[in-house]
Design an enzyme around this catalytic site. Structure first.
Site, PDB file in Angstrom:
ATOM      1  N   HIS A  30      -4.001  -8.678 -10.097  1.00 35.88           N
ATOM      2  CA  HIS A  30      -2.601  -8.828 -10.486  1.00 35.88           C
ATOM      3  C   HIS A  30      -2.003 -10.059  -9.836  1.00 35.88           C
ATOM      4  O   HIS A  30      -1.729 -11.044 -10.500  1.00 35.88           O
ATOM      5  CB  HIS A  30      -1.804  -7.558 -10.128  1.00 35.88           C
ATOM      6  CG  HIS A  30      -0.362  -7.640 -10.463  1.00 35.88           C
ATOM      7  ND1 HIS A  30       0.615  -7.348  -9.547  1.00 35.88           N
ATOM      8  CD2 HIS A  30       0.273  -7.995 -11.591  1.00 35.88           C
ATOM      9  CE1 HIS A  30       1.799  -7.518 -10.110  1.00 35.88           C
ATOM     10  NE2 HIS A  30       1.617  -7.908 -11.359  1.00 35.88           N
TER      11      HIS A  30
ATOM     12  N   CYS B  67       0.383  -3.652  -2.808  1.00 32.16           N
ATOM     13  CA  CYS B  67       1.453  -4.592  -3.164  1.00 32.16           C
ATOM     14  C   CYS B  67       2.247  -4.125  -4.380  1.00 32.16           C
ATOM     15  O   CYS B  67       3.481  -4.117  -4.355  1.00 32.16           O
ATOM     16  CB  CYS B  67       0.881  -5.980  -3.425  1.00 32.16           C
ATOM     17  SG  CYS B  67       0.142  -6.741  -1.967  1.00 32.16           S
ATOM     18  N   HIS B  68       1.547  -3.733  -5.451  1.00 35.07           N
ATOM     19  CA  HIS B  68       2.249  -3.346  -6.678  1.00 35.07           C
ATOM     20  C   HIS B  68       1.696  -2.076  -7.311  1.00 35.07           C
ATOM     21  O   HIS B  68       2.047  -1.743  -8.436  1.00 35.07           O
ATOM     22  CB  HIS B  68       2.210  -4.499  -7.684  1.00 35.07           C
ATOM     23  CG  HIS B  68       2.852  -5.742  -7.145  1.00 35.07           C
ATOM     24  ND1 HIS B  68       2.116  -6.770  -6.635  1.00 35.07           N
ATOM     25  CD2 HIS B  68       4.152  -6.082  -7.017  1.00 35.07           C
ATOM     26  CE1 HIS B  68       2.946  -7.720  -6.209  1.00 35.07           C
ATOM     27  NE2 HIS B  68       4.170  -7.333  -6.424  1.00 35.07           N
ATOM     28  N   GLY B  69       0.807  -1.374  -6.605  1.00 33.15           N
ATOM     29  CA  GLY B  69       0.377  -0.054  -7.047  1.00 33.15           C
ATOM     30  C   GLY B  69      -0.744   0.004  -8.057  1.00 33.15           C
ATOM     31  O   GLY B  69      -0.812   0.961  -8.828  1.00 33.15           O
TER      32      GLY B  69
END
Length: 189
Positions: free
Chosen positions: A129, A153-155
């Site tokens: 990502h 960080c963003h799952g």
């Protein structure tokens, strides 16, 4: 009155049937210019070659003999984390049971590993990502909903075959070029 004939084979401009002085000077000037061009270009081209420290990091050898089934280790390859995981029989069966057509980035476990070594999964430890380092390769780290890796960080959640299953990551964890140099050693790069 006698006719005078002009001999076309007469010597003109100092030509004595061989190389003229002008030809010699031209050849010498071009040769000198060529040597000068090579002397100028060589340092420019050679400075574009990779330095010794970059060449030293172009490959990494990992000893996989101590990795137990279900265990993962972290190594470094080209200044980035490298995950080496020995899958259990259960993890292999779960990865093979997944319908590949339902995956965002379809890949089988066989495509993610080398033939004859389906239990060894080697991937870059960089989330696809935004480049964070996922958890799950260290002892006691969160492995996410699918038992593989979890990017805090963003799952993004990856399964045990390092395939993206949930979250914003668009692709599976990258599998670098590698080869088995022996039964206990893997050369990455």
């Amino acid at each position: 009155m006698a006719e005078a004939t002009i001999d076309n084979t007469a010597v003109a401009d100092g030509d004595e049937g061989g190389v003229r002085r002008r030809d010699f000077i031209e050849i010498a000037a071009v040769s000198f210019g060529g040597v000068g061009a090579l002397a100028t270009l060589y340092p420019l081209i050679s400075q574009m070659a990779p330095s010794k420290d970059v060449l030293a990091e172009s490959s990494t050898e990992v000893d996989i003999s101590a990795i137990q089934p279900g265990q993962a280790v972290k190594a470094v390859f080209r200044k980035q984390p490298l995950f080496v995981r020995r899958l259990t029989e259960k993890e292999i069966a779960e990865a093979n049971a997944v319908d590949v057509s339902t995956l965002r980035d379809p890949a089988t476990l066989t495509e993610m590993t080398k033939e004859g070594h389906e239990d060894m999964l080697i991937t870059m430890g960089v989330c696809t990502h935004l480049g964070c380092v996922p958890l799950g390769a260290g002892e006691g780290e969160v492995k996410g909903e699918f038992g593989g890796y979890f990017c805090p960080c963003h799952g993004s959640h990856y399964d045990t075959a390092a395939r993206i299953r949930k979250g914003p990551a668009p692709l599976n964890l990258q599998v670098p070029e590698y080869e088995y140099t022996s039964e206990t050693t893997v050369k990455v790069g």
